[in-house]
Design an enzyme around this catalytic site. Structure first.
Site, PDB file in Angstrom:
ATOM      1  N   GLN A 346       0.825  -1.213   0.000  1.00 48.88           N
ATOM      2  CA  GLN A 346       0.000   0.000   0.000  1.00 48.88           C
ATOM      3  C   GLN A 346       0.863   1.269   0.000  1.00 48.88           C
ATOM      4  O   GLN A 346       1.716   1.441   0.878  1.00 48.88           O
ATOM      5  CB  GLN A 346      -0.938   0.029   1.200  1.00 48.88           C
ATOM      6  CG  GLN A 346      -1.974  -1.078   1.190  1.00 48.88           C
ATOM      7  CD  GLN A 346      -1.580  -2.249   2.037  1.00 48.88           C
ATOM      8  OE1 GLN A 346      -0.413  -2.612   2.105  1.00 48.88           O
ATOM      9  NE2 GLN A 346      -2.561  -2.849   2.714  1.00 48.88           N
ATOM     10  N   GLN A 368      -0.043  -0.389  -5.704  1.00 49.13           N
ATOM     11  CA  GLN A 368      -1.183  -0.765  -4.865  1.00 49.13           C
ATOM     12  C   GLN A 368      -1.710   0.476  -4.146  1.00 49.13           C
ATOM     13  O   GLN A 368      -0.953   1.246  -3.557  1.00 49.13           O
ATOM     14  CB  GLN A 368      -0.769  -1.826  -3.839  1.00 49.13           C
ATOM     15  CG  GLN A 368      -1.930  -2.301  -2.972  1.00 49.13           C
ATOM     16  CD  GLN A 368      -1.575  -3.515  -2.130  1.00 49.13           C
ATOM     17  OE1 GLN A 368      -0.527  -4.128  -2.318  1.00 49.13           O
ATOM     18  NE2 GLN A 368      -2.450  -3.874  -1.210  1.00 49.13           N
ATOM     19  N   ASP A 369      -3.048   0.661  -4.217  1.00 49.14           N
ATOM     20  CA  ASP A 369      -3.727   1.757  -3.497  1.00 49.14           C
ATOM     21  C   ASP A 369      -3.277   3.143  -3.975  1.00 49.14           C
ATOM     22  O   ASP A 369      -3.040   4.046  -3.179  1.00 49.14           O
ATOM     23  CB  ASP A 369      -3.491   1.644  -1.987  1.00 49.14           C
ATOM     24  CG  ASP A 369      -4.245   0.487  -1.365  1.00 49.14           C
ATOM     25  OD1 ASP A 369      -4.857  -0.295  -2.111  1.00 49.14           O
ATOM     26  OD2 ASP A 369      -4.215   0.356  -0.132  1.00 49.14           O
ATOM     27  N   ASP A 390      -6.101  -2.945  -6.159  1.00 51.89           N
ATOM     28  CA  ASP A 390      -7.068  -2.052  -5.485  1.00 51.89           C
ATOM     29  C   ASP A 390      -6.707  -0.579  -5.687  1.00 51.89           C
ATOM     30  O   ASP A 390      -6.779   0.216  -4.754  1.00 51.89           O
ATOM     31  CB  ASP A 390      -7.104  -2.344  -3.974  1.00 51.89           C
ATOM     32  CG  ASP A 390      -7.392  -3.790  -3.661  1.00 51.89           C
ATOM     33  OD1 ASP A 390      -8.013  -4.472  -4.491  1.00 51.89           O
ATOM     34  OD2 ASP A 390      -6.989  -4.249  -2.573  1.00 51.89           O
ATOM     35  N   ARG A 458     -13.103  -5.668  -6.239  1.00 47.12           N
ATOM     36  CA  ARG A 458     -13.387  -6.672  -5.220  1.00 47.12           C
ATOM     37  C   ARG A 458     -13.901  -5.964  -3.969  1.00 47.12           C
ATOM     38  O   ARG A 458     -13.588  -4.779  -3.733  1.00 47.12           O
ATOM     39  CB  ARG A 458     -12.167  -7.531  -4.915  1.00 47.12           C
ATOM     40  CG  ARG A 458     -10.946  -6.768  -4.374  1.00 47.12           C
ATOM     41  CD  ARG A 458      -9.845  -7.739  -3.991  1.00 47.12           C
ATOM     42  NE  ARG A 458      -8.671  -7.043  -3.480  1.00 47.12           N
ATOM     43  CZ  ARG A 458      -7.703  -7.645  -2.764  1.00 47.12           C
ATOM     44  NH1 ARG A 458      -7.781  -8.941  -2.487  1.00 47.12           N
ATOM     45  NH2 ARG A 458      -6.652  -6.957  -2.332  1.00 47.12           N
TER      46      ARG A 458
END
Length: 553
Positions: A346, A368-369, A390, A458
């Site tokens: 993250q 990520q993120d 994500d 998701r």
């Protein structure tokens, strides 16, 4: 501790309420005392008010101490509940400060997470105050959407606080989670009660998710005409309040210095021009810095760059290269980047908890993120978003229009997921709406895209809500479309939809068969997620100069 006393009070109140109900429904002579009649009216009013809430016993307990309940309007009852919630927040702040001071053995991550919580509780008090001001004394139907947005953000704040302890030993989380759950549950009940208030407005006819508002000229209406001009006019024709140049030709050499020099609490637009260059800094626009605007020289020219990540000991809430909570924030022609890379997990490039924030022709680059759409109402137009896992996530009420969403090459053991939406309560108005965007592979993924699975989203939280509509979905999208988070978690409670998409990845014949997923076949349901209906766009985007359209393309 406060939480123990509160639980005792709840249990006692519920028992008392049950006894009174038994007495009320037991056959007796006609009541002759005014006290009996008052209790009867109070019981009926409480039962009616709490009907439909998720935490009914807590609702009854909360209303048990409210005098003259039967004579109060629903806005007054919700206002009283909001004030009780604020008291719970103040007690939590005191407890958290005490925990931080008295337990020095915490590691640095736990201290950072506690600091996150204290900041989020401060934001919570502010949002509860905004809700109370909209509830009384002059309730109007137009206030409904503002209140729902503020209260939804309050719930998000509590879960963000708890998420900060995910990579710790869990000891502090155990100490604080009861009080945070109490705050969330009180607000959940307020949201459920809010739905009982007649609030029909013209925009409500466009769909049940009408928080975003209408869109005209390419922007939601809450972007004013003046702000639209600022977003679309050449920099040479804009009155700039401060300029930043890393080479020394501006008022300041860093963005942080310019933000620090900007006024507090202004209702006037304050423009900071950030000249071409790479700015290695982490920037925070705090809540008190309202109506700021960043203007750059273009994507890839003006770049704000940082590398904070969770592997190096930050909470995800603190990894952002740029973090914004000041209301009405605008940005155009800037790249926001986190350079941590795919192995650092993250690592946020931009985090927005700014109500009525809008981003135009910006790029958000990470893995990520990448883009944390944390809370409140947001709009993105003609932006590029790059990432892997994500990489658009959060619990805002947010619309993306005419954007490019690029999946990058992840680590060998990773899958690409475009979205992870974080709604935790069915009465929250939050969700991610992606309209007329290009959903495709970045240049580094294109040669190897068959080696990695890529999904639209998701469910990060129980009531995760995301809609892709009128967008181009490229062939990298897995035929199933969507990915489980963990087993059957949230598959019945999530809300995932696709409407009128195109491209090789838009074929829905092999999509997941979860109870919460479906293909939208009529424009009425899809219109709930347009700028007109979802973010009250016509009420604020008209001021920003960001183009938008209110309905479908």
């Amino acid at each position: 501790m406060y939480t123990s006393r509160r639980r005792t009070h709840i249990v006692f109140s519920v028992i008392l309420f049950s006894i009174l109900l038994v007495l009320f429904f037991t056959k007796t002579n006609s009541p002759k005392t005014s006290n009996y009649l008052k209790i009867r009216r109070h019981l009926l009013a409480a039962k009616s008010t709490c009907e439909g809430t998720i935490y009914t016993n807590l609702c009854l307990s909360t209303l048990s101490s409210l005098p003259n309940l039967a004579s109060k309007s629903m806005p007054q009852i919700i206002s009283a509940t909001v004030h009780q919630t604020a008291e719970a927040v103040v007690h939590s702040q005191s407890n958290f400060n005490g925990i931080r001071k008295n337990l020095p053995q915490f590691d640095s991550l736990e201290k950072i997470a506690l600091d996150d919580c204290l900041e989020l509780l401060d934001d919570t008090i502010y949002e509860l105050d905004l809700s109370a001001s909209e509830l009384s004394p002059n309730w109007a139907p137009k206030n409904f959407h503002n209140i729902k947005t503020y209260l939804s953000a309050v719930i998000t704040n509590q879960y963000t606080c708890l998420d900060g302890f995910n990579d710790t030993n869990g000891m502090v989380k155990v100490l604080i989670q009861d009080s945070l759950n109490l705050i969330s549950q009180l607000v959940s009940n307020s949201l459920a009660m809010l739905n009982k208030i007649p609030h029909t407005t013209e925009r409500d006819s466009k769909g049940i998710f009408s928080e975003y508002g209408e869109v005209t000229g390419g922007f939601p209406s809450w972007v004013s005409k003046k702000d639209r001009r600022l977003l679309q006019t050449s920099v040479n024709n804009i009155k700039v309040d401060l300029s930043v140049d890393k080479n020394g030709s501006g008022n300041y050499m860093t963005i942080g210095e310019a933000v620090g020099a900007a006024p507090y609490g202004t209702n006037q637009r304050f423009v900071i021009y950030i000249k071409e260059g790479v700015y290695l800094e982490n920037v925070e626009v705090v809540r008190e810095k309202r109506n700021l605007m960043f203007i750059g020289d273009g994507i890839g020219k003006t770049v704000v760059q940082g590398g904070r990540n969770v592997v190096d000991g930050w909470t995800n809430f603190r990894t952002a290269t740029v973090a914004v909570t000041g209301e009405g924030f605008l940005a155009r022609d800037i790249t926001f980047e986190n350079t941590a890379g795919p192995s650092k997990h993250q690592a946020v490039a931009l985090q927005s908890g700014s109500d009525f924030s809008a981003f135009y022709r910006c790029s958000f680059e990470g893995y990520q993120d990448t883009l944390y759409v944390h809370s409140l109402r947001q709009f993105y137009r003609e932006c590029d978003i790059y990432g892997t896992v994500d990489f658009i996530f959060g619990d805002a009420v947010v619309v993306f229009q005419n954007c490019n969403l690029y999946a990058r090459m992840p680590n060998s053991n990773q899958k690409n997921i475009f979205t992870a939406q974080g709604r935790v309560d069915p009465n929250q108005n939050t969700g991610i709406s992606i309209q007329n965007c290009n959903v495709t592979a970045a240049s580094d993924l294109i040669p190897v895209k068959s080696s990695f699975q890529t999904y639209l989203g998701r469910p990060w939280k129980t009531y995760s809500r995301t809609v892709f509509m009128e967008s181009f979905l490229d062939d990298l999208i897995d035929p199933a479309g969507w990915l489980e988070w963990s087993g059957d978690f949230a598959l019945s409670t999530l809300y995932y939809r696709e409407y009128n998409n195109r491209g090789p990845g838009a074929n829905t014949s092999a999509r997941v068969t979860w109870p919460g997923y479906k293909v939208i076949n009529n424009s009425a349901e899809a219109s709930q997620f347009t700028v007109e209906s979802f973010i009250q766009g016509n009420e604020w985007l008209t001021s920003t100069a960001v183009p938008f359209y209110s309905g479908f393309t």
